[in-house]
Scaffold this active site. Sequence first.
Site, mmCIF file in Angstrom:
data_model
loop_
_atom_site.group_PDB
_atom_site.id
_atom_site.type_symbol
_atom_site.label_atom_id
_atom_site.label_comp_id
_atom_site.label_asym_id
_atom_site.label_seq_id
_atom_site.Cartn_x
_atom_site.Cartn_y
_atom_site.Cartn_z
ATOM 1 N N ARG A 273 0.865 -1.181 0.000
ATOM 2 C CA ARG A 273 0.000 0.000 0.000
ATOM 3 C C ARG A 273 0.907 1.238 0.000
ATOM 4 O O ARG A 273 1.962 1.245 0.654
ATOM 5 C CB ARG A 273 -0.897 0.037 1.233
ATOM 6 N N GLU A 302 -2.971 7.826 -3.700
ATOM 7 C CA GLU A 302 -3.541 7.237 -4.904
ATOM 8 C C GLU A 302 -4.889 7.871 -5.243
ATOM 9 O O GLU A 302 -5.684 8.066 -4.321
ATOM 10 C CB GLU A 302 -3.709 5.728 -4.651
ATOM 11 N N HIS A 320 -1.376 0.449 -9.838
ATOM 12 C CA HIS A 320 -2.004 -0.534 -8.940
ATOM 13 C C HIS A 320 -2.576 -1.723 -9.727
ATOM 14 O O HIS A 320 -3.771 -2.022 -9.635
ATOM 15 C CB HIS A 320 -3.098 0.153 -8.100
HETATM 16 N N1 LIG Z 1 -0.717 -3.917 -5.140
HETATM 17 C C1 LIG Z 1 -1.717 -4.764 -5.168
HETATM 18 O O1 LIG Z 1 -2.468 -4.857 -6.130
HETATM 19 C C2 LIG Z 1 -1.932 -5.678 -4.021
HETATM 20 C C3 LIG Z 1 -1.584 -5.302 -2.761
HETATM 21 N N2 LIG Z 1 -1.779 -6.144 -1.707
HETATM 22 C C4 LIG Z 1 -1.345 -5.724 -0.375
HETATM 23 O O2 LIG Z 1 -0.475 -6.725 0.151
HETATM 24 C C5 LIG Z 1 -0.790 -6.941 1.506
HETATM 25 C C6 LIG Z 1 -0.318 -8.289 1.952
HETATM 26 O O3 LIG Z 1 -1.124 -9.319 1.424
HETATM 27 P P1 LIG Z 1 -0.908 -10.847 1.855
HETATM 28 O O4 LIG Z 1 0.489 -11.262 1.640
HETATM 29 O O5 LIG Z 1 -1.985 -11.647 1.231
HETATM 30 O O6 LIG Z 1 -1.174 -10.718 3.421
HETATM 31 P P2 LIG Z 1 -0.569 -11.562 4.613
HETATM 32 O O7 LIG Z 1 -1.416 -11.241 5.784
HETATM 33 O O8 LIG Z 1 -0.415 -12.995 4.201
HETATM 34 O O9 LIG Z 1 0.902 -10.949 4.809
HETATM 35 C C7 LIG Z 1 1.169 -9.758 5.455
HETATM 36 C C8 LIG Z 1 2.410 -9.977 6.315
HETATM 37 O O10 LIG Z 1 2.808 -8.714 6.861
HETATM 38 C C9 LIG Z 1 3.308 -8.981 8.144
HETATM 39 N N3 LIG Z 1 3.339 -7.753 8.942
HETATM 40 C C10 LIG Z 1 2.313 -7.112 9.539
HETATM 41 N N4 LIG Z 1 2.768 -6.035 10.198
HETATM 42 C C11 LIG Z 1 4.105 -5.994 10.003
HETATM 43 C C12 LIG Z 1 5.144 -5.137 10.424
HETATM 44 N N5 LIG Z 1 4.885 -4.077 11.214
HETATM 45 N N6 LIG Z 1 6.405 -5.379 10.025
HETATM 46 C C13 LIG Z 1 6.679 -6.461 9.243
HETATM 47 N N7 LIG Z 1 5.733 -7.320 8.813
HETATM 48 C C14 LIG Z 1 4.480 -7.087 9.198
HETATM 49 C C15 LIG Z 1 2.347 -10.022 8.711
HETATM 50 O O11 LIG Z 1 2.895 -10.703 9.836
HETATM 51 C C16 LIG Z 1 2.160 -10.911 7.508
HETATM 52 O O12 LIG Z 1 3.076 -11.996 7.468
HETATM 53 C C17 LIG Z 1 -2.310 -6.709 1.558
HETATM 54 O O13 LIG Z 1 -2.744 -6.372 2.871
HETATM 55 C C18 LIG Z 1 -2.518 -5.578 0.590
HETATM 56 O O14 LIG Z 1 -2.454 -4.337 1.249
HETATM 57 C C19 LIG Z 1 -2.337 -7.366 -1.886
HETATM 58 C C20 LIG Z 1 -2.712 -7.786 -3.126
HETATM 59 C C21 LIG Z 1 -2.566 -6.978 -4.306
HETATM 60 O O1 LIG Z 2 -6.220 -7.051 -3.112
HETATM 61 C C1 LIG Z 2 -5.654 -5.989 -2.813
HETATM 62 O O2 LIG Z 2 -5.392 -5.686 -1.643
HETATM 63 C C2 LIG Z 2 -5.279 -5.061 -3.885
HETATM 64 O O3 LIG Z 2 -4.592 -4.119 -3.660
HETATM 65 C C3 LIG Z 2 -5.769 -5.285 -5.257
HETATM 66 O O4 LIG Z 2 -5.733 -6.568 -5.629
#
Ligand SMILES: NC(=O)C1=CN([C@@H]2O[C@H](COP(=O)(O)OP(=O)(O)OC[C@H]3O[C@@H](n4cnc5c(N)ncnc54)[C@H](O)[C@@H]3O)[C@@H](O)[C@H]2O)C=CC1
Ligand SMILES: O=C(O)C(=O)CO
Length: 386
Positions: A273, A302, A320
């Site tokens: 993000r 954004e 994005h």
């Molecule tokens: N650019 C895009 O289109 C996308 C962006 N995202 C973003 O990616 C993020 C992560 O997604 P996932 O991997 O599925 O989630 P997830 O929950 O599997 O992984 C997030 C990780 O961050 C860690 N974390 C939390 N706070 C932390 C901190 N202060 N310092 C270090 N690590 C910390 C957690 O322990 C966890 O392992 C989503 O929340 C979303 O914001 C997700 C999908 C697409």
């Molecule tokens: O899933 C999310 O969190 C995104 O940013 C878009 O896939």
Amino acid sequence: MAKPVSIEVWNPNGKYRVISTKSMPGTRWINLLVEQDCRVEICTQKKTILSVEDIVTLIGDRCDGVIGQLTEDWGETLFSALSRAGGKAFSNMAVGYNNVDVNAANKYGVAVGNTPGVLTETTAELAASLSVAAARRIVEADEFMRAGLYDGWLPHLFVGNLLKGQTVGVIGAGRIGSAYARMMVEGFKMNLIYYDLYQATRLEKFVTAYGAFLKANGEKPVTWKRAASMDEVLREADVISLHPILDKTTYHLVNKESLSRMKKEAILINCSRGPVIDEVALVEHLKENPMFRVGLDVFEDEPFMKPGLADLKNAIVVPHIASASKWTREGMATLAALNVLGKIKGYPIWSDPNRVEPFLNENAPPPAACPSIVNAKALGLPVSKL
Ligand SMILES: NC(=O)C1=CN([C@@H]2O[C@H](COP(=O)(O)OP(=O)(O)OC[C@H]3O[C@@H](n4cnc5c(N)ncnc54)[C@H](O)[C@@H]3O)[C@@H](O)[C@H]2O)C=CC1
Ligand SMILES: O=C(O)C(=O)CO
């Protein structure tokens, strides 16, 4: 008076009224809702980001559930409007839900869904693509060709960084961070250093096994290290990719101070993000360190970029699109619809939101469960035994 919002309607006589604030890829999600007696209303307003007022108008005075987008501000106003309309279900079409005030949803008893798992590899692939594009200066080189500036091979032309043998740093080694780490370790034979609040045991096992495989084949083995602090990653890694959730602990995690600890020729990737990086500090850092490069999929304000970012050759910027593969976006739509449908039908919550494949199989009916409800515990919702 709020202006009326234009909609497209499927199954007008359906018993349950489900709204999607945007048209979403594929038709499976619509079919699944229609088959279960839902009237599906899809907002067709020609406006990329709907306001809270637009969504209140869409909800109206009777609505059972809403599928919304990460660009919308789901807080007190929307959850109270949904609750007044009799709704008990909302799902983001996204895994990240920093746009949702979950406490407000709890207050009104509304279940909040998200779409984990189906976007893990797609998002990691974009982070890997940005890493390679930044290391090998692909965007700059493409612009150079199109500008007609290429007049022959030169020893110094667009010299970049070799990834093999360098160190990749991952901050937030959850689903996406771990998938990205595997791609960089396996694909480019990079060593891994990661920082997360939790141990990434499966990732560690993978790198250990891959290192042993390389060694057995006479190649230099790859290594891994779990860093005790984020600073350790910043100091040691050549490529750093950010994959944490956005919350109070990760807001401006990368700022002027942390940037100054990174190697002068490091590459920083952000597919999490925008506000995880202080973008003003980043622009300054990029100006002062022309060999430092970034690949950004997300931005602090954004859809806007901070002044100066777009002019910098050492920044690659994309809008994005990290989860933008057809399979993933259709899957996200399906999971979001099934979260809302499951709550309307009173189904229990799927026990493992990291294992959502059964919901995505087009050749079988989905399980009778909500794939992923983030406030299931707070609302005391039962867990599926399937
Ligand atoms: N650019 C895009 O289109 C996308 C962006 N995202 C973003 O990616 C993020 C992560 O997604 P996932 O991997 O599925 O989630 P997830 O929950 O599997 O992984 C997030 C990780 O961050 C860690 N974390 C939390 N706070 C932390 C901190 N202060 N310092 C270090 N690590 C910390 C957690 O322990 C966890 O392992 C989503 O929340 C979303 O914001 C997700 C999908 C697409
Ligand atoms: O899933 C999310 O969190 C995104 O940013 C878009 O896939």
